[in-house]
Design a protein around this motif. Structure first.
Motif, PDB file in Angstrom:
ATOM      1  N   VAL A   1       3.390  -1.364   4.092  1.00  0.00           N
ATOM      2  CA  VAL A   1       2.860  -0.018   3.851  1.00  0.00           C
ATOM      3  C   VAL A   1       4.030   0.941   3.638  1.00  0.00           C
ATOM      4  O   VAL A   1       4.961   0.981   4.447  1.00  0.00           O
ATOM      5  CB  VAL A   1       2.007   0.479   5.043  1.00  0.00           C
ATOM      6  CG1 VAL A   1       1.487   1.884   4.778  1.00  0.00           C
ATOM      7  CG2 VAL A   1       0.852  -0.486   5.321  1.00  0.00           C
TER       8      VAL A   1
ATOM      9  N   THR B   1      -3.078   2.216  -3.731  1.00  0.00           N
ATOM     10  CA  THR B   1      -2.659   3.551  -3.311  1.00  0.00           C
ATOM     11  C   THR B   1      -3.744   4.265  -2.520  1.00  0.00           C
ATOM     12  O   THR B   1      -4.940   4.049  -2.720  1.00  0.00           O
ATOM     13  CB  THR B   1      -2.310   4.440  -4.534  1.00  0.00           C
ATOM     14  OG1 THR B   1      -3.468   4.572  -5.355  1.00  0.00           O
ATOM     15  CG2 THR B   1      -1.187   3.834  -5.345  1.00  0.00           C
TER      16      THR B   1
ATOM     17  N   LEU C   1      -8.002   1.124   3.666  1.00  0.00           N
ATOM     18  CA  LEU C   1      -7.367   0.107   2.822  1.00  0.00           C
ATOM     19  C   LEU C   1      -6.530  -0.869   3.650  1.00  0.00           C
ATOM     20  O   LEU C   1      -6.470  -2.060   3.339  1.00  0.00           O
ATOM     21  CB  LEU C   1      -6.495   0.769   1.745  1.00  0.00           C
ATOM     22  CG  LEU C   1      -7.266   1.458   0.616  1.00  0.00           C
ATOM     23  CD1 LEU C   1      -6.313   2.115  -0.362  1.00  0.00           C
ATOM     24  CD2 LEU C   1      -8.168   0.456  -0.110  1.00  0.00           C
TER      25      LEU C   1
ATOM     26  N   HIS D   1      -7.560  -4.567   3.103  1.00  0.00           N
ATOM     27  CA  HIS D   1      -6.637  -5.344   2.258  1.00  0.00           C
ATOM     28  C   HIS D   1      -5.537  -6.049   3.036  1.00  0.00           C
ATOM     29  O   HIS D   1      -4.904  -6.951   2.498  1.00  0.00           O
ATOM     30  CB  HIS D   1      -5.969  -4.441   1.218  1.00  0.00           C
ATOM     31  CG  HIS D   1      -6.878  -4.058   0.099  1.00  0.00           C
ATOM     32  ND1 HIS D   1      -6.793  -4.628  -1.146  1.00  0.00           N
ATOM     33  CD2 HIS D   1      -7.902  -3.180   0.045  1.00  0.00           C
ATOM     34  CE1 HIS D   1      -7.726  -4.106  -1.931  1.00  0.00           C
ATOM     35  NE2 HIS D   1      -8.405  -3.218  -1.226  1.00  0.00           N
TER      36      HIS D   1
ATOM     37  N   LEU E   1       0.854  -1.186   0.000  1.00  0.00           N
ATOM     38  CA  LEU E   1       0.000   0.000   0.000  1.00  0.00           C
ATOM     39  C   LEU E   1       0.892   1.239   0.000  1.00  0.00           C
ATOM     40  O   LEU E   1       1.736   1.404   0.887  1.00  0.00           O
ATOM     41  CB  LEU E   1      -0.904   0.020   1.236  1.00  0.00           C
ATOM     42  CG  LEU E   1      -1.658   1.336   1.477  1.00  0.00           C
ATOM     43  CD1 LEU E   1      -2.635   1.631   0.332  1.00  0.00           C
ATOM     44  CD2 LEU E   1      -2.389   1.318   2.815  1.00  0.00           C
TER      45      LEU E   1
ATOM     46  N   PRO F   1      -2.355  -5.214   3.628  1.00  0.00           N
ATOM     47  CA  PRO F   1      -1.214  -5.321   2.710  1.00  0.00           C
ATOM     48  C   PRO F   1      -0.002  -5.966   3.394  1.00  0.00           C
ATOM     49  O   PRO F   1       0.075  -6.008   4.621  1.00  0.00           O
ATOM     50  CB  PRO F   1      -0.917  -3.857   2.354  1.00  0.00           C
ATOM     51  CG  PRO F   1      -1.517  -3.049   3.451  1.00  0.00           C
ATOM     52  CD  PRO F   1      -2.697  -3.819   3.946  1.00  0.00           C
TER      53      PRO F   1
END
Ligand code: CA
Length: 243
Positions: free
Chosen positions: A52, A33, A43, A47, A8, A49
């Motif tokens: 980050v 993004t 996000l 998500h 991200l 990720p």
């Protein structure tokens, strides 16, 4: 096709965001993004990720708040990418829980190397898992025996004071990570201690004299000027092949 790591990118500057996206995509990462702290929060939660990349100067909130919010529930790697180059800013981000800090402008190779390191740490949970399994940490010729509280360099015993051992042991549990002066002082002397970097510097000078062949060009413990100290990873030692 191998699974891609998802990164991200939190960045409100469209130009920089595009560059980061291009660099990461061509290097095999999947990217998403966010341009605000609020979007980043959403996000990150939806998500999860693998890593980050975080700008600190965001339009709605400071990036530091994003770090603190994530650290409330996750150890996911966070690499700060910021134009703020002051030591105090690095210290604040690292103390809030960031894994690494890159100052803009930066080179693509440096960025990718930092990302790989942060991901590898997250995978192995640092060196601590090795220590938990064997009671030992080995970085090149340096060996820390956590159970017996003994340190050797190239097989020869090193005589450390209790504080020197504590400092080295703490850095060894966090190989590759910069620990700020305050973080080290807190761990050693408790959270109520007023930071006195001078005591730490004296201890570190003694440690280096005892473990480094050339204290002016350390191989085991590096100084991040004005910020703190970092112990080398096994991978950084010459002669150790990459897996
Ligand atoms: Ca910004």
């Amino acid at each position: 096709m191998p699974l891609k790591d998802k990164v991200l990118i939190v960045e409100d500057d469209t130009g920089i965001c595009n560059v980061l996206t291009a660099v990461l995509s061509t290097s095999g990462y999947e990217t998403i993004t966010a341009a605000t702290a609020r979007e980043a929060d959403t996000l990150i939660r939806s998500h999860c990720p693998d890593l980050v990349l975080l700008d600190l100067g965001l339009p709605d909130r400071d990036g530091l708040e994003v770090i603190r919010a994530v650290r409330g529930w996750s150890g996911m790697p966070i690499v700060v990418v910021s134009a703020r180059s002051q030591e105090a800013d690095k210290v604040a981000a690292l103390d809030a829980g960031a894994d690494d800090y890159i100052v803009k402008p930066f080179g693509a190779e440096e960025l990718l190397a930092r990302i790989r390191t942060a991901l590898r740490h997250a995978r192995s949970a640092g060196a601590s898992s090795d220590i938990a399994r064997t009671g030992m940490l080995r970085v090149g010729g340096l060996a820390i025996d956590y159970d017996r509280r003994q340190v050797t360099v190239d097989g020869a015993p090193v005589h450390l004071t209790p504080n020197e051992f504590k400092i080295l042991a703490l850095l060894g549990r966090n190989t590759g990570r910069v620990l700020t002066y305050d973080a080290i002082i807190r761990e050693l002397w408790g959270p109520g201690t007023q930071g006195d970097n001078q005591i730490l510097r004296v201890n570190m000078a003694n440690i280096r004299r005892k473990i480094e062949q050339n204290p002016a060009e350390p191989r085991y413990v590096f100084t991040e000027a004005g910020v703190g100290y970092r112990m080398a990873e096994e991978k950084e030692q010459p002669g150790t092949p990459e897996p």
